[in-house]
Design a protein around this motif. Structure first.
Motif, mmCIF file in Angstrom:
data_model
loop_
_atom_site.group_PDB
_atom_site.id
_atom_site.type_symbol
_atom_site.label_atom_id
_atom_site.label_comp_id
_atom_site.label_asym_id
_atom_site.label_seq_id
_atom_site.Cartn_x
_atom_site.Cartn_y
_atom_site.Cartn_z
ATOM 1 N N SER A 353 61.226 101.277 10.378
ATOM 2 C CA SER A 353 62.020 100.581 11.387
ATOM 3 C C SER A 353 63.478 100.999 11.348
ATOM 4 O O SER A 353 64.130 101.142 12.390
ATOM 5 C CB SER A 353 61.915 99.063 11.185
ATOM 6 O OG SER A 353 60.583 98.624 11.344
ATOM 7 N N GLU A 354 63.984 101.197 10.122
ATOM 8 C CA GLU A 354 65.413 101.490 9.952
ATOM 9 C C GLU A 354 65.761 102.960 10.164
ATOM 10 O O GLU A 354 66.836 103.279 10.669
ATOM 11 C CB GLU A 354 65.847 101.065 8.541
ATOM 12 C CG GLU A 354 65.731 99.591 8.269
ATOM 13 C CD GLU A 354 67.037 98.852 8.499
ATOM 14 O OE1 GLU A 354 67.021 97.631 8.450
ATOM 15 O OE2 GLU A 354 68.061 99.519 8.748
ATOM 16 N N ARG A 355 64.838 103.855 9.783
ATOM 17 C CA ARG A 355 65.224 105.260 9.670
ATOM 18 C C ARG A 355 64.476 106.193 10.627
ATOM 19 O O ARG A 355 64.716 107.393 10.598
ATOM 20 C CB ARG A 355 64.984 105.741 8.232
ATOM 21 C CG ARG A 355 65.805 105.000 7.183
ATOM 22 C CD ARG A 355 67.285 105.196 7.406
ATOM 23 N NE ARG A 355 67.650 106.608 7.367
ATOM 24 C CZ ARG A 355 68.770 107.114 7.864
ATOM 25 N NH1 ARG A 355 69.615 106.324 8.476
ATOM 26 N NH2 ARG A 355 69.021 108.397 7.755
ATOM 27 N N THR A 356 63.566 105.699 11.427
ATOM 28 C CA THR A 356 62.871 106.563 12.377
ATOM 29 C C THR A 356 62.860 105.902 13.749
ATOM 30 O O THR A 356 63.198 104.726 13.901
ATOM 31 C CB THR A 356 61.400 106.841 11.963
ATOM 32 O OG1 THR A 356 60.577 105.722 12.324
ATOM 33 C CG2 THR A 356 61.282 107.098 10.472
ATOM 34 N N SER A 357 62.475 106.674 14.728
ATOM 35 C CA SER A 357 62.344 106.142 16.089
ATOM 36 C C SER A 357 60.877 105.885 16.421
ATOM 37 O O SER A 357 60.489 105.845 17.580
ATOM 38 C CB SER A 357 62.940 107.132 17.098
ATOM 39 O OG SER A 357 62.316 108.394 16.981
ATOM 40 N N SER A 359 57.481 104.170 17.303
ATOM 41 C CA SER A 359 57.217 102.970 18.090
ATOM 42 C C SER A 359 56.511 101.923 17.239
ATOM 43 O O SER A 359 55.946 102.220 16.179
ATOM 44 C CB SER A 359 56.347 103.315 19.293
ATOM 45 O OG SER A 359 55.039 103.674 18.869
ATOM 46 N N HIS A 360 56.531 100.699 17.725
ATOM 47 C CA HIS A 360 55.838 99.603 17.040
ATOM 48 C C HIS A 360 54.363 99.933 16.886
ATOM 49 O O HIS A 360 53.760 99.670 15.835
ATOM 50 C CB HIS A 360 56.027 98.317 17.838
ATOM 51 C CG HIS A 360 55.279 97.140 17.294
ATOM 52 N ND1 HIS A 360 55.725 96.413 16.210
ATOM 53 C CD2 HIS A 360 54.090 96.579 17.662
ATOM 54 C CE1 HIS A 360 54.862 95.447 15.938
ATOM 55 N NE2 HIS A 360 53.863 95.521 16.798
ATOM 56 N N VAL A 406 64.846 113.073 10.550
ATOM 57 C CA VAL A 406 64.176 112.013 11.273
ATOM 58 C C VAL A 406 63.748 112.547 12.626
ATOM 59 O O VAL A 406 64.529 113.192 13.326
ATOM 60 C CB VAL A 406 65.105 110.787 11.458
ATOM 61 C CG1 VAL A 406 64.440 109.737 12.318
ATOM 62 C CG2 VAL A 406 65.482 110.223 10.108
ATOM 63 N N GLU A 408 61.669 112.233 16.498
ATOM 64 C CA GLU A 408 61.339 111.327 17.570
ATOM 65 C C GLU A 408 59.837 111.058 17.570
ATOM 66 O O GLU A 408 59.030 111.985 17.543
ATOM 67 C CB GLU A 408 61.756 111.933 18.917
ATOM 68 C CG GLU A 408 63.260 112.062 19.061
ATOM 69 C CD GLU A 408 63.950 110.709 19.215
ATOM 70 O OE1 GLU A 408 65.074 110.558 18.720
ATOM 71 O OE2 GLU A 408 63.333 109.798 19.803
ATOM 72 N N ARG A 410 57.742 108.809 19.809
ATOM 73 C CA ARG A 410 57.515 107.881 20.905
ATOM 74 C C ARG A 410 56.032 107.777 21.229
ATOM 75 O O ARG A 410 55.328 108.786 21.255
ATOM 76 C CB ARG A 410 58.266 108.364 22.162
ATOM 77 C CG ARG A 410 59.788 108.495 21.947
ATOM 78 C CD ARG A 410 60.415 107.144 21.662
ATOM 79 N NE ARG A 410 61.871 107.268 21.565
ATOM 80 C CZ ARG A 410 62.655 106.287 21.149
ATOM 81 N NH1 ARG A 410 62.135 105.143 20.771
ATOM 82 N NH2 ARG A 410 63.952 106.460 21.091
#
Length: 411
Positions: A353-357, A359-360, A406, A408, A410
């Motif tokens: 949650s803190e260090r990557t993009s 998705s949930h 890090v 992306e 998505r």
């Protein structure tokens, strides 16, 4: 006169005299991995990780000895040369330079010096996150140094640790836990280095502190993600099947029972996939785990220990029986790590949650969490496997301090 000096230099070269003061301060900072001679037996050793330390090679009582002189990040070139000169003189007079070095270190090294050594040798080379590297030492500067910074590291007592933690234990619980863990790490290092004796005074220090709220206790089971790169080498240094299974659990973000029960027929090393059947999953649904290079290396180590690719990957000492959950927990207790095995799943989730993009959806799929909504489950039939593979490689690179940007991720 010039000719005389030239002839003298040529004569020294023929006699095999080694040049001295070869290194410069710039070379010390920028030297590549390897061993670099300064002269008179003094060397700069540079690890692949970038860690730098001084080493003196000399003869003591007729035997060649290698004597560590400290981290180059803390001991400047001029001081290293002076230390080497002093220890060589002791050796020439028939004394024991190692004993003399350790005696001096034991008497003089303060907690602050010990903490900076640990930071330079264990945190800086392995924590690729610049913010974490800075926070690791800054929390000690803020909360520990005013109380014990100048105290000899061998003289730090539990009462000192209590005086540090008490003011922030209830008001800044997360910070207090991190300070406690970092003090523990420094004092563990000091004991292993022969700088102090007896148990670590951080052990059981909670008995002198008020009980934190229940919500905080639940979170306490998770290990702070920012401290993980410094912890992984400590776990790797522990011998045994339990430590291998623990490392595999951390790198796969899997549950303890799933790891302890993994069999070789669930592993496809060619495809780099661990396929867990529904019967072994908490949610009753089959789950695929992408295996990183680091996870595969652990599997190879497990095979080397058993000499087999049949049955359980991490068997216990009892034939055909899996490891108990207590075996993995015992590794953490041995290292005095204030976390549970299951808590490392929260560590992974917090890091993602803190260090990557990511998705949930990707993060939840990596943890094999069942989507609560039946409607949403009907529309999401895939397992975002390729995105999870990318995320897990990034996790392994972070946890092991091997770098990696890090990316992306998505959905």
């Amino acid at each position: 006169m010039a000719d005389t000096r030239k002839q003298g230099a040529e004569s020294s070269a023929r006699r095999g005299r080694h040049p001295v003061n070869r290194l410069t301060a710039v070379q010390v900072r920028n030297a590549p991995p390897g061993r670099h001679a300064d002269g008179n037996g003094l060397y700069l050793e540079v690890d692949e990780s970038g860690a730098r330390r001084w080493l003196l090679r000399t003869v003591v009582h007729g035997r060649r000895r290698h004597i560590g002189l400290g981290s180059a990040a803390l001991v400047p070139l001029s001081e290293a040369r002076e230390k080497a000169r002093s220890l060589r003189a002791i050796a020439r007079e028939g004394g024991d330079p190692v004993a003399e070095r350790d005696k001096h270190r034991r008497q003089s090294m303060t907690f602050e010096e010990a903490a900076r050594t640990v930071h330079a040798e264990q945190v800086e080379p392995h924590a690729r996150n610049a913010k974490h590297r800075a926070q690791w030492i800054s929390t000690l500067e803020t909360y520990a140094y005013p109380t014990i910074g100048k105290t000899p590291v061998h003289a730090v007592q539990q009462a000192d640790v209590l005086r540090i933690l008490a003011p922030i234990w209830m008001t800044k619980p997360e910070t207090a836990r991190r300070v406690r863990q970092r003090i523990r790490t420094v004092l563990d290092w000091a004991r292993a280095s022969g700088l102090r004796d007896g148990p670590n005074p951080v052990e059981n220090v909670e008995t002198g502190l008020p009980k934190q709220p229940t919500g905080i206790d639940r979170n306490f089971a998770a290990y702070p993600w920012a401290d993980l790169p410094a912890l992984m080498p400590r776990i790797e240094a522990v011998d045994g099947m339990g430590a291998l299974a623990l490392r595999f659990a951390i790198l796969t973000a899997a549950r303890s029972g799933e790891v302890r029960g993994v069999t070789w027929d669930e592993i496809d090393t060619d495809a780099k996939v661990w396929a867990i059947p529904a019967s072994r999953m908490k949610g009753g649904r089959a789950h695929r785990v992408p295996l990183t290079h680091a996870a595969l290396a652990i599997l190879e180590a497990a095979q080397a220990r058993t000499g087999s690719r049949q049955g359980l990957v991490f068997p216990s000492s009892r034939p055909g029986k899996p490891l108990s959950d207590m075996t993995l927990s015992a590794v953490l207790r041995r290292l005095q790590v204030p976390a549970t095995v299951h808590g490392f799943r929260s560590t992974f989730r917090d890091w993602a949650s803190e260090r990557t993009s990511a998705s949930h959806e990707v993060m939840e799929a990596a943890l094999a969490h069942v989507i609560p909504s039946k409607v949403e489950r009907a529309y999401r039939r895939g397992d975002v496997f390729d995105k999870r593979r990318t995320l897990m490689e990034q996790w392994a690179a972070y946890a092991l301090g091997t770098g990696g940007k890090v990316v992306e991720l998505r959905a």
